[in-house]
Design a protein around this motif. Sequence first.
Motif, PDB file in Angstrom:
ATOM      1  N   ALA A 232       0.823  -1.212   0.000  1.00 47.57           N
ATOM      2  CA  ALA A 232       0.000   0.000   0.000  1.00 47.57           C
ATOM      3  C   ALA A 232       0.854   1.258   0.000  1.00 47.57           C
ATOM      4  O   ALA A 232       0.516   2.246  -0.642  1.00 47.57           O
ATOM      5  CB  ALA A 232      -0.925  -0.009   1.202  1.00 47.57           C
ATOM      6  N   SER A 233       1.971   1.213   0.706  1.00 50.09           N
ATOM      7  CA  SER A 233       2.821   2.404   0.767  1.00 50.09           C
ATOM      8  C   SER A 233       3.566   2.649  -0.539  1.00 50.09           C
ATOM      9  O   SER A 233       3.988   3.755  -0.817  1.00 50.09           O
ATOM     10  CB  SER A 233       3.818   2.294   1.928  1.00 50.09           C
ATOM     11  N   MET A 234       3.706   1.610  -1.360  1.00 48.84           N
ATOM     12  CA  MET A 234       4.381   1.739  -2.648  1.00 48.84           C
ATOM     13  C   MET A 234       3.427   2.245  -3.737  1.00 48.84           C
ATOM     14  O   MET A 234       3.864   2.671  -4.791  1.00 48.84           O
ATOM     15  CB  MET A 234       4.991   0.419  -3.078  1.00 48.84           C
ATOM     16  N   SER A 235       2.127   2.201  -3.465  1.00 43.64           N
ATOM     17  CA  SER A 235       1.130   2.620  -4.464  1.00 43.64           C
ATOM     18  C   SER A 235       1.071   4.116  -4.608  1.00 43.64           C
ATOM     19  O   SER A 235       1.320   4.885  -3.776  1.00 43.64           O
ATOM     20  CB  SER A 235      -0.253   2.115  -4.092  1.00 43.64           C
TER      21      SER A 235
END
Length: 64
Positions: free
Chosen positions: A61-64
């Motif tokens: 999610a943090s890479m999205s």
Amino acid sequence: MAETACAVSLSKSTPSRWSNNACRGYVIKAMESCGYKSKDIREVLIELYEVFDLRARLTSASMS
């Protein structure tokens, strides 16, 4: 709670699938050495899978 040393050090140099499996193996061996019963080891491994899954989702999610 701090991450396990095996998960932290291995995740920097190897694929996460291998480091997760290595960490599980060390957990199993340590618990067996301490005399834990198979049922207790299974319960801990179930929790460990959930921790790994949650971390993977948070990282994704943090890479999205």
